[in-house]
Design a protein around this motif. Structure first.
Motif, PDB file in Angstrom:
ATOM      1  N   ALA A 116     -23.093   2.329  27.925  1.00 45.35           N
ATOM      2  CA  ALA A 116     -24.621   1.379  28.835  1.00 45.35           C
ATOM      3  C   ALA A 116     -24.094   0.460  29.365  1.00 45.35           C
ATOM      4  O   ALA A 116     -22.976  -0.221  29.143  1.00 45.35           O
ATOM      5  CB  ALA A 116     -26.092   1.296  28.600  1.00 45.35           C
ATOM      6  N   ASP A 120     -28.551  -2.158  32.292  1.00 42.67           N
ATOM      7  CA  ASP A 120     -28.770  -1.346  32.106  1.00 42.67           C
ATOM      8  C   ASP A 120     -29.963  -2.145  30.764  1.00 42.67           C
ATOM      9  O   ASP A 120     -31.613  -0.759  30.783  1.00 42.67           O
ATOM     10  CB  ASP A 120     -28.397  -0.072  31.492  1.00 42.67           C
ATOM     11  N   VAL A 121     -30.355  -2.591  29.978  1.00 40.70           N
ATOM     12  CA  VAL A 121     -30.620  -3.850  29.153  1.00 40.70           C
ATOM     13  C   VAL A 121     -30.887  -4.175  29.242  1.00 40.70           C
ATOM     14  O   VAL A 121     -31.008  -5.518  29.579  1.00 40.70           O
ATOM     15  CB  VAL A 121     -29.571  -3.866  28.564  1.00 40.70           C
ATOM     16  N   THR A 311     -33.799   2.281  27.521  1.00 40.80           N
ATOM     17  CA  THR A 311     -31.812   2.376  27.597  1.00 40.80           C
ATOM     18  C   THR A 311     -31.114   3.412  27.482  1.00 40.80           C
ATOM     19  O   THR A 311     -30.569   3.953  28.212  1.00 40.80           O
ATOM     20  CB  THR A 311     -31.595   1.195  26.166  1.00 40.80           C
TER      21      THR A 311
END
Length: 314
Positions: A116, A120-121, A311
């Motif tokens: 990722a 994206d977190v 996630t």
């Protein structure tokens, strides 16, 4: 402190440097050898290659040289964590996630580069807020959870024993006292008469500054500033202070019951941390106290677990 790694071969493995070398309650010694133990955690991460890992510590960790080195280890091409990118690092308050405890902790999240991107977190959205005046589902955060109604209203005011129940267990081949349910940890101490007189003299939300001279000490009288939590009594209508490993000693912090004239019990401390009544504990009173105080509050852990799921889900 604690840490988790999540991946196909790892589910909740603990690691990372202890918090004592970073905590403001200690010497904040930059040369404390325990501070460097994050390198051992990194070695394990590189061995099992989890998709994501989380490091938790006291808030001062983010201002330490060791955090700077941890960050650099993910940035440099030859860094020991070069396969990972630091996605998030900030201080979260457990009270913002429904925990009846104002516990501020640094939460560092890193993801494997092939899994990722940092964008994206995102940290879980807070469900509670300090100054929230009301709550309707979907309309905003609820007020912080007060420790009195949520915990102390459900525990006995008086304690009936000072000892652990009888029983032994054999985890990992070592005999220890236990296993005890959380509800079996409602034992008290044997305070001196002087301590009992001090407890009675301190009002709700008060501390050592409320003691008359004959119940105080020369040291306390000489230090008018210092910590306002020493010999402190909790507020009924607020979250508790951070539950540390010696929460049963009011001389260590604000650990007097809001209304009863005694320190909080292991049972109450475990409930403040969010452990369920049926959770099982092994060890001596001191060992169980350390397990309770060193834990990440369950409500905050649940929120972080949700973040991991969001996630990594397909």
């Amino acid at each position: 402190m604690g840490a988790w790694a999540t991946g196909s071969r790892c589910r909740g493995d603990p690691g990372g440097p202890p918090c004592q070398g970073f905590s403001g309650l200690g010497k904040e010694d930059a040369n404390d050898p325990r501070n460097k133990l994050w390198r051992e955690y990194s070695r394990i991460v590189n061995t099992i290659k989890p998709k994501l890992f989380i490091v938790e510590n006291v808030d001062r960790f983010l201002r330490s040289p060791e955090f700077a080195l941890l960050h650099a280890a993910t940035e440099k091409p030859d860094g020991i964590l070069k396969d990972y990118v630091l996605a998030q690092h900030a201080v979260l308050n457990a009270a913002d996630y429904g925990v009846p405890q104002a516990r501020r902790r640094a939460i560092v999240v890193a993801v494997r580069r092939d899994i990722a991107a940092p964008a994206d977190v995102s940290y879980p959205e807070a469900t509670h807020a300090k100054n929230a005046s009301g709550f309707l589902p979907g309309a905003g955060p609820a007020p912080w959870v007060a420790v009195g109604p949520s915990v102390f209203a459900h525990t006995a005011t008086e304690t009936q024993t000072t000892e652990l129940p009888e029983g032994t267990c054999n985890p990992l081949g070592k005999e220890l006292p236990g296993a005890f349910r959380t509800t079996q940890l409602h034992f008290g101490r044997n305070p001196t008469q002087l301590s009992q007189d001090r407890y009675r003299a301190i009002p709700e939300g008060g501390n050592r500054h409320d003691l008359p001279r004959n119940l105080s000490t020369e040291k306390w009288l000489a230090h008018k500033n210092g910590s306002h939590d020493v010999m402190g009594r909790m507020y009924w209508d607020r979250p508790s202070v951070t539950i540390r490993t010696e929460f049963y000693k009011p001389e260590k912090g604000r650990y007097l019951h809001p209304r009863a004239h005694r320190p909080i019990t292991h049972y109450e401390a475990a409930l403040i941390q969010g452990f369920p009544p049926e959770f099982l504990w092994c060890g001596s009173k001191i060992q169980i106290g350390r397990q309770i105080g060193n834990a990440v509050p369950v409500g905050l852990s649940r929120a972080l677990a949700k973040m991991v799921y969001e996630t990594l889900r397909p």
